[in-house]
Design a protein around this motif. Structure first.
Motif, PDB file in Angstrom:
ATOM      1  N   MET A  63      35.126 -46.656   6.746  1.00 13.41           N
ATOM      2  CA  MET A  63      35.485 -45.662   7.745  1.00 13.41           C
ATOM      3  C   MET A  63      35.544 -44.279   7.088  1.00 13.41           C
ATOM      4  SD  MET A  63      38.811 -45.738  10.176  1.00 13.41           S
ATOM      5  CE  MET A  63      39.782 -44.277  10.056  1.00 13.41           C
ATOM      6  N   SER A  64      34.851 -43.313   7.684  1.00 12.94           N
ATOM      7  CA  SER A  64      34.875 -41.979   7.100  1.00 12.94           C
ATOM      8  C   SER A  64      36.032 -41.181   7.693  1.00 12.94           C
ATOM      9  CB  SER A  64      33.548 -41.258   7.354  1.00 12.94           C
ATOM     10  OG  SER A  64      33.367 -41.067   8.731  1.00 12.94           O
ATOM     11  N   LYS A  65      36.577 -40.298   6.895  1.00  5.83           N
ATOM     12  CA  LYS A  65      37.701 -39.503   7.373  1.00  5.83           C
ATOM     13  C   LYS A  65      37.189 -38.308   8.173  1.00  5.83           C
ATOM     14  CE  LYS A  65      38.011 -37.994   2.603  1.00  5.83           C
ATOM     15  NZ  LYS A  65      38.833 -37.812   1.462  1.00  5.83           N
ATOM     16  N   HIS A  66      37.951 -37.935   9.179  1.00  3.26           N
ATOM     17  CA  HIS A  66      37.570 -36.801  10.030  1.00  3.26           C
ATOM     18  C   HIS A  66      37.914 -35.501   9.314  1.00  3.26           C
ATOM     19  CE1 HIS A  66      36.924 -34.253  13.471  1.00  3.26           C
ATOM     20  NE2 HIS A  66      38.135 -33.768  13.298  1.00  3.26           N
ATOM     21  N   ILE A  67      36.911 -34.673   9.160  1.00  8.91           N
ATOM     22  CA  ILE A  67      37.105 -33.365   8.541  1.00  8.91           C
ATOM     23  C   ILE A  67      37.035 -32.324   9.656  1.00  8.91           C
ATOM     24  CG2 ILE A  67      36.208 -31.693   6.889  1.00  8.91           C
ATOM     25  CD1 ILE A  67      35.012 -34.110   5.356  1.00  8.91           C
ATOM     26  N   PRO A  68      38.086 -31.531   9.836  1.00  9.65           N
ATOM     27  CA  PRO A  68      38.079 -30.529  10.906  1.00  9.65           C
ATOM     28  C   PRO A  68      36.965 -29.496  10.713  1.00  9.65           C
ATOM     29  CG  PRO A  68      40.280 -30.788   9.972  1.00  9.65           C
ATOM     30  CD  PRO A  68      39.327 -31.538   9.087  1.00  9.65           C
ATOM     31  N   ASN A  69      36.505 -28.947  11.829  1.00 10.97           N
ATOM     32  CA  ASN A  69      35.511 -27.870  11.755  1.00 10.97           C
ATOM     33  C   ASN A  69      36.167 -26.639  11.149  1.00 10.97           C
ATOM     34  OD1 ASN A  69      33.529 -29.412  12.999  1.00 10.97           O
ATOM     35  ND2 ASN A  69      34.085 -28.701  15.039  1.00 10.97           N
ATOM     36  N   ILE A  70      35.399 -25.946  10.332  1.00 11.10           N
ATOM     37  CA  ILE A  70      35.912 -24.709   9.749  1.00 11.10           C
ATOM     38  C   ILE A  70      34.937 -23.577  10.049  1.00 11.10           C
ATOM     39  CG2 ILE A  70      37.380 -25.762   7.995  1.00 11.10           C
ATOM     40  CD1 ILE A  70      35.247 -25.423   5.954  1.00 11.10           C
ATOM     41  N   PRO A 124      41.770 -27.396  -2.317  1.00 11.20           N
ATOM     42  CA  PRO A 124      41.022 -28.069  -1.249  1.00 11.20           C
ATOM     43  C   PRO A 124      41.379 -29.549  -1.179  1.00 11.20           C
ATOM     44  CG  PRO A 124      39.584 -27.559  -3.109  1.00 11.20           C
ATOM     45  CD  PRO A 124      40.935 -27.018  -3.445  1.00 11.20           C
ATOM     46  N   LYS A 125      41.499 -30.058   0.029  1.00  7.38           N
ATOM     47  CA  LYS A 125      41.789 -31.481   0.221  1.00  7.38           C
ATOM     48  C   LYS A 125      40.496 -32.295   0.357  1.00  7.38           C
ATOM     49  CE  LYS A 125      46.283 -31.860   2.253  1.00  7.38           C
ATOM     50  NZ  LYS A 125      47.005 -32.330   3.433  1.00  7.38           N
ATOM     51  N   TYR A 126      39.388 -31.596   0.570  1.00  8.13           N
ATOM     52  CA  TYR A 126      38.084 -32.239   0.698  1.00  8.13           C
ATOM     53  C   TYR A 126      37.119 -31.586  -0.279  1.00  8.13           C
ATOM     54  CZ  TYR A 126      39.967 -33.887   5.152  1.00  8.13           C
ATOM     55  OH  TYR A 126      40.741 -34.465   6.114  1.00  8.13           O
ATOM     56  N   SER A 127      36.170 -32.364  -0.759  1.00  4.22           N
ATOM     57  CA  SER A 127      35.157 -31.813  -1.659  1.00  4.22           C
ATOM     58  C   SER A 127      34.171 -30.970  -0.845  1.00  4.22           C
ATOM     59  CB  SER A 127      34.395 -32.936  -2.365  1.00  4.22           C
ATOM     60  OG  SER A 127      33.561 -33.630  -1.452  1.00  4.22           O
ATOM     61  N   GLU A 158      31.017 -31.276  -0.909  1.00  2.00           N
ATOM     62  CA  GLU A 158      30.018 -32.202  -0.365  1.00  2.00           C
ATOM     63  C   GLU A 158      30.510 -32.854   0.933  1.00  2.00           C
ATOM     64  OE1 GLU A 158      28.866 -36.319  -1.986  1.00  2.00           O
ATOM     65  OE2 GLU A 158      27.400 -34.955  -2.884  1.00  2.00           O
ATOM     66  N   GLU A 159      31.773 -33.257   0.976  1.00  6.83           N
ATOM     67  CA  GLU A 159      32.323 -33.859   2.191  1.00  6.83           C
ATOM     68  C   GLU A 159      32.266 -32.880   3.364  1.00  6.83           C
ATOM     69  OE1 GLU A 159      35.804 -36.960   0.936  1.00  6.83           O
ATOM     70  OE2 GLU A 159      36.131 -34.856   0.356  1.00  6.83           O
ATOM     71  N   CYS A 160      32.621 -31.631   3.114  1.00  3.88           N
ATOM     72  CA  CYS A 160      32.605 -30.621   4.172  1.00  3.88           C
ATOM     73  C   CYS A 160      31.179 -30.290   4.606  1.00  3.88           C
ATOM     74  CB  CYS A 160      33.338 -29.358   3.715  1.00  3.88           C
ATOM     75  SG  CYS A 160      35.127 -29.578   3.605  1.00  3.88           S
ATOM     76  N   GLN A 161      30.262 -30.214   3.654  1.00  2.00           N
ATOM     77  CA  GLN A 161      28.865 -29.955   3.993  1.00  2.00           C
ATOM     78  C   GLN A 161      28.304 -31.086   4.853  1.00  2.00           C
ATOM     79  OE1 GLN A 161      27.360 -29.459   0.011  1.00  2.00           O
ATOM     80  NE2 GLN A 161      27.385 -27.236   0.157  1.00  2.00           N
ATOM     81  N   ARG A 162      28.617 -32.306   4.483  1.00  2.00           N
ATOM     82  CA  ARG A 162      28.131 -33.463   5.246  1.00  2.00           C
ATOM     83  C   ARG A 162      28.686 -33.430   6.675  1.00  2.00           C
ATOM     84  NH1 ARG A 162      29.683 -37.356   1.956  1.00  2.00           N
ATOM     85  NH2 ARG A 162      27.837 -37.148   0.686  1.00  2.00           N
ATOM     86  N   ALA A 163      29.975 -33.160   6.815  1.00  2.00           N
ATOM     87  CA  ALA A 163      30.593 -33.096   8.144  1.00  2.00           C
ATOM     88  C   ALA A 163      29.980 -31.968   8.973  1.00  2.00           C
ATOM     89  CB  ALA A 163      32.103 -32.907   8.021  1.00  2.00           C
ATOM     90  N   GLU A 164      29.750 -30.824   8.342  1.00  2.00           N
ATOM     91  CA  GLU A 164      29.155 -29.681   9.047  1.00  2.00           C
ATOM     92  C   GLU A 164      27.722 -29.998   9.469  1.00  2.00           C
ATOM     93  OE1 GLU A 164      29.366 -25.935  10.764  1.00  2.00           O
ATOM     94  OE2 GLU A 164      30.968 -27.026   9.765  1.00  2.00           O
ATOM     95  N   ALA A 165      26.973 -30.660   8.613  1.00  2.00           N
ATOM     96  CA  ALA A 165      25.588 -31.030   8.940  1.00  2.00           C
ATOM     97  C   ALA A 165      25.560 -32.000  10.119  1.00  2.00           C
ATOM     98  CB  ALA A 165      24.903 -31.653   7.723  1.00  2.00           C
ATOM     99  N   LYS A 166      26.455 -32.990  10.105  1.00  2.00           N
ATOM    100  CA  LYS A 166      26.512 -33.952  11.217  1.00  2.00           C
ATOM    101  C   LYS A 166      26.856 -33.244  12.524  1.00  2.00           C
ATOM    102  CE  LYS A 166      27.635 -38.168   8.697  1.00  2.00           C
ATOM    103  NZ  LYS A 166      28.635 -39.208   8.447  1.00  2.00           N
TER     104      LYS A 166
END
Length: 126
Positions: free
Chosen positions: A1-8, A71-74, A76-84
């Motif tokens: 399960m992936s964690k939800h990263i809020p939009n920034i 930062p609580k997220y790397s 890469e994690e934020c880039q992946r969430a933003e791309a999705k």
């Protein structure tokens, strides 16, 4: 399960880039780094740090006299969430549509094509 990263926001990305370069940092250190790149006032940077903390993208270390942010997220994690999020919003969640458009618009070098084939082959094996 992936964690939800809020939009920034775009401005919040600037703050995150500073924290990904080096963390933890005090608010004044973040302000100093951003003043080299932007014309933002210290209050603006503090507001952005507060927003990121409220969204739980940034943590605050309160164990010292001066609070530090990290930062609580790397990146890469934020880039992946933003791309999705981008693919879902703009291309209806279809990566193929996005890739086709980019490939029609951009000229790719032989090296680029080779690298893309390698990635696609790896993905196909999964």
């Amino acid at each position: 399960m992936s964690k939800h990263i809020p939009n920034i926001s775009e401005a919040e990305w600037e703050v995150m880039n500073v924290l990904w370069e080096k963390a933890p940092q005090t608010a004044n250190e973040v302000i100093s780094s951003l003043q080299e790149k932007t014309d933002w006032k210290p209050k603006t940077v503090r507001t952005l740090l507060d927003r990121l903390a409220q969204k739980e993208v940034v943590g605050i270390n309160k164990n010292q006299k001066i609070y530090t942010f990290y930062p609580k997220y790397s990146q890469e994690e934020c880039q992946r969430a933003e791309a999705k999020s981008f693919i879902k919003r703009i291309y209806g969640g279809t990566v193929k549509s996005m890739l086709v458009q980019f490939m029609e618009e951009e000229s790719l070098s032989e090296e680029d094509i080779k690298e893309l084939r390698t990635i696609l082959n790896k993905n196909q094996k999964k």
